[in-house]
Design a protein around this motif. Structure first.
Motif, PDB file in Angstrom:
ATOM      1  N   VAL A  32     -36.781 -14.580  38.664  1.00  0.00           N
ATOM      2  CA  VAL A  32     -36.996 -14.700  37.457  1.00  0.00           C
ATOM      3  C   VAL A  32     -35.192 -15.108  36.850  1.00  0.00           C
ATOM      4  N   GLU A  33     -34.011 -14.145  36.956  1.00  0.00           N
ATOM      5  CA  GLU A  33     -32.697 -14.105  36.886  1.00  0.00           C
ATOM      6  C   GLU A  33     -31.980 -15.458  36.904  1.00  0.00           C
ATOM      7  N   ASN A  85     -34.245 -17.461  33.408  1.00  0.00           N
ATOM      8  CA  ASN A  85     -33.903 -17.187  32.330  1.00  0.00           C
ATOM      9  C   ASN A  85     -32.515 -17.282  31.715  1.00  0.00           C
ATOM     10  N   ALA A  90     -40.578 -12.685  33.395  1.00  0.00           N
ATOM     11  CA  ALA A  90     -40.154 -11.168  33.815  1.00  0.00           C
ATOM     12  C   ALA A  90     -41.168 -11.070  34.570  1.00  0.00           C
ATOM     13  N   SER A 128     -43.334  -8.667  36.061  1.00  0.00           N
ATOM     14  CA  SER A 128     -44.674  -7.719  35.871  1.00  0.00           C
ATOM     15  C   SER A 128     -45.439  -6.540  35.767  1.00  0.00           C
TER      16      SER A 128
END
Length: 236
Positions: A182-183, A186, A202, A204
């Motif tokens: 995720v990091e 993004n 993100a 969840s």
């Protein structure tokens, strides 16, 4: 009073927490491919302007992808039907609804991780049944006498402990894997600037359910280990 509270925890609260934790873990493990395709997921990729210069995602529509331990579900926009991949312990996520310039960084953990979660679920289910039976053995007449044996108490404690350790370790590994993915996803969106796809990834609510489940699960496991310790101490 203290004795009454202790009895209530061991006899009623702990079995209830054991069952609740099992249900929560099953939901988090099977979603989104088998149940709750848009309500529960470990990671969600959704339309957003947050990473492309704006401060709100209101009015933004676009593709969404819901990732879980056994596969993924996706929809091209909010009003479209959701399609899911077949559930498997070695899933290949379907990211075809995302724009072609979206980062291709979201992949599943190694196949052993979902498999270990499945093993821990089996231990958890067996523990939940055995722990409930041993808790209510005094109310089951002659049938409950078998659950009063030290061997049954010992097996219950070990099965519960193994299920807890294998499960929470597997989910921690999964959380670290997805957290890094995720990091990176993004960060790539941010690097592309205003021309980047209007998406954000993100972790969840699936992980929240897991942490709550294992917090609940710890109570009956500790109770079971305490009973084993008392039994061993009485013999010593």
């Amino acid at each position: 009073m203290i004795a009454g509270v202790s009895k209530a925890i061991n006899l009623y609260l702990a079995p209830l927490l054991s069952l609740t934790s099992l249900i929560l873990i099953v939901f988090a493990y099977l979603a989104p491919t088998i149940i709750l395709p848009t309500q529960v997921a470990l990671v969600i990729v959704s339309p957003s302007l947050e990473l492309t210069g704006a401060h709100s995602s209101q009015g933004v529509d676009g593709p969404s992808v819901f990732l879980g331990a056994l596969g993924s579900c996706a929809r091209p926009n909010h009003d479209s039907a959701v399609t899911c991949t077949p559930p498997t312990v070695s899933p290949k996520y379907d990211l075809s609804v995302l724009p072609s310039n979206a980062p291709d960084l979201l992949s599943a953990p190694t196949a052993t991780t979902p498999a270990f979660i499945a093993v821990s679920l089996a231990f958890t289910a067996i523990f939940s049944i055995m722990f409930t039976m041993t808790s209510f053995r005094g109310k089951m007449g002659k049938f409950g006498n078998g659950f009063d044996r030290p061997g049954v108490q010992r097996a219950t404690a070990w099965i519960g402990l193994l299920g807890f350790l294998i499960g929470i370790t597997s989910f921690l590994i999964t959380r670290m894997w997805f957290g890094k993915a995720v990091e990176d996803f993004n960060d790539d969106i941010l690097k592309e600037g205003s021309g980047a796809p209007k998406l954000i990834a993100a972790t969840s609510n699936g992980f929240i359910m897991v942490w709550v489940a294992y917090a609940f699960y710890a109570v009956p496991v500790v109770c079971s280990l305490a009973k084993l310790h008392v039994t061993a101490g009485g013999k010593a």
